[in-house]
Design a protein around this motif. Structure first.
Motif, short mmCIF file in Angstrom:
data_model
loop_
_atom_site.label_atom_id
_atom_site.label_comp_id
_atom_site.label_asym_id
_atom_site.label_seq_id
_atom_site.Cartn_x
_atom_site.Cartn_y
_atom_site.Cartn_z
N ASP A 1 4.32 29.58 42.72
CA ASP A 1 5.38 29.18 43.65
C ASP A 1 6.19 30.42 44.05
N PRO A 2 5.58 31.31 44.84
CA PRO A 2 6.26 32.58 45.18
C PRO A 2 7.55 32.35 45.95
N TRP A 3 8.54 33.18 45.66
CA TRP A 3 9.83 32.91 46.26
C TRP A 3 9.95 33.35 47.71
N HIS A 4 10.80 32.62 48.40
CA HIS A 4 11.19 32.90 49.78
C HIS A 4 12.64 33.33 49.68
N TYR A 5 12.93 34.57 50.03
CA TYR A 5 14.30 35.05 49.89
C TYR A 5 14.76 35.82 51.13
N CYS A 6 16.06 35.97 51.22
CA CYS A 6 16.65 36.81 52.24
C CYS A 6 17.50 37.87 51.54
N TRP A 7 17.84 38.92 52.27
CA TRP A 7 18.58 40.01 51.63
C TRP A 7 19.46 40.73 52.62
N ILE A 8 20.40 41.48 52.08
CA ILE A 8 21.27 42.33 52.88
C ILE A 8 21.49 43.63 52.12
N ALA A 9 21.43 44.74 52.84
CA ALA A 9 21.69 46.06 52.26
C ALA A 9 22.97 46.61 52.87
N PHE A 10 23.80 47.22 52.03
CA PHE A 10 25.06 47.76 52.55
C PHE A 10 25.51 48.95 51.72
N THR A 11 26.44 49.70 52.27
CA THR A 11 26.99 50.87 51.60
C THR A 11 28.42 51.07 52.09
N GLY A 12 29.06 52.15 51.67
CA GLY A 12 30.41 52.42 52.12
C GLY A 12 31.34 52.77 50.98
N GLU A 13 32.45 53.42 51.33
CA GLU A 13 33.41 53.89 50.33
C GLU A 13 34.02 52.74 49.53
N GLN A 14 34.16 51.56 50.14
CA GLN A 14 34.78 50.43 49.47
C GLN A 14 33.75 49.42 48.94
#
Length: 285
Positions: free
Chosen positions: A88-101
């Protein structure tokens, strides 16, 4: 039902520069069975949300089995790996982020870097916000960065609420567990002289033996058997000092040992001398 693998990712159309918070990209994938990433490190933050299916996430030497509604967080320079389930392989979403805070904002949610998993099954806003971020980047409008960053801030707010609820629930469970362990300690402390067993205690208190033993060790760092043995030995040591008219056999029986030889063996194990030797040492003081 066979799930057709899919993958898409959309990047921020604006160049990444110095900023308090910058969304780099977002994506979504229906993974193949046993799809694997890592071990590897990233130089930005990543949050994955599992839409469906199952998989394993590894970080800080721990492995987490995750399913629908779970999220896992990856910090920069942290060695991680993850693999989807074979059936049952997963279905996922993602977000990548960076920054000083970025670090401070993530920390403000209550996120624990040593346990980078959040259970968010009942929070319907989280997957919606992931889709909003994807859409903002995909449209490539001049306000893409502002919209994506705004949705990311709202997303972190939802994680803060989920983590707060989990903390409250854990605190309630810990309080309940402590109360149960106190019942067990009271039982052992009052019944130690009787021929009791851990099974008898569990039945008397109305709990499963294995559950009670696990809970007891979690809160006291020792098993109920060890606690009872030490309690009896300590009571015997007190009697050896203060009740010199009692024989070793009588003292053993008074604290719940009905085999004097076993009592002597356990006493020597804890204190390095036999009960008789201990009594002589006390009398010589």
């Amino acid at each position: 039902m066979v799930k057709t693998p899919s993958y898409f990712v959309v990047s921020n159309p604006l160049p990444a520069g110095p900023a308090a918070l910058t969304v780099l990209f977002a994506g979504e994938s229906q993974t193949k069975p046993e799809h694997r990433l890592g071990p590897k490190v990233y130089d930005y933050y990543l949050i994955h949300y599992v839409i469906s299916g199952r998989g394993l996430f590894s970080s800080h030497g721990e492995e987490y089995a995750l399913g629908a509604g779970d999220s896992f967080v990856i910090e920069p320079e942290q060695l991680i790996s993850y693999v989807s389930d074979a059936d049952d392989p997963w279905h996922y979403c993602w977000i990548a982020f960076t920054g000083e805070q970025a670090a401070a904002l993530l920390a403000s949610t209550g996120f624990d870097p040593l346990a980078p998993v959040v259970h968010t099954t009942r929070n319907r806003h989280i997957p919606v916000l992931f889709r909003h971020i994807q859409r903002a980047l995909k449209l490539r409008r001049p306000n893409a960065q502002l919209q994506a960053t705004g949705y990311l801030t709202l997303l972190l707010g939802e994680y803060c609420e989920s983590l707060s609820s989990q903390t409250t629930a854990r605190a309630a469970l810990d309080a309940e567990g402590d109360a149960i362990v106190q019942q067990a300690i009271h039982y052992l402390s009052t019944q130690y002289a009787e021929p009791i067993t851990i099974e008898m205690m569990a039945d008397s208190l109305g709990y499963n033996r294995a559950y009670l033993s696990r809970l007891f060790k979690k809160h006291t760092k020792v098993t109920p058997v060890t606690f009872l043995l030490r309690l009896r030995i300590d009571k015997a040591r007190l009697l050896l000092r203060e009740r010199t008219e009692l024989t070793i056999e009588q003292i053993a029986s008074s604290v719940g040992f009905y085999d004097p030889l076993y009592f002597s063996k356990q006493f020597r194990r804890w204190y390095g001398v036999s009960p008789t030797e201990y009594r002589r040492e006390m009398e010589a003081l």
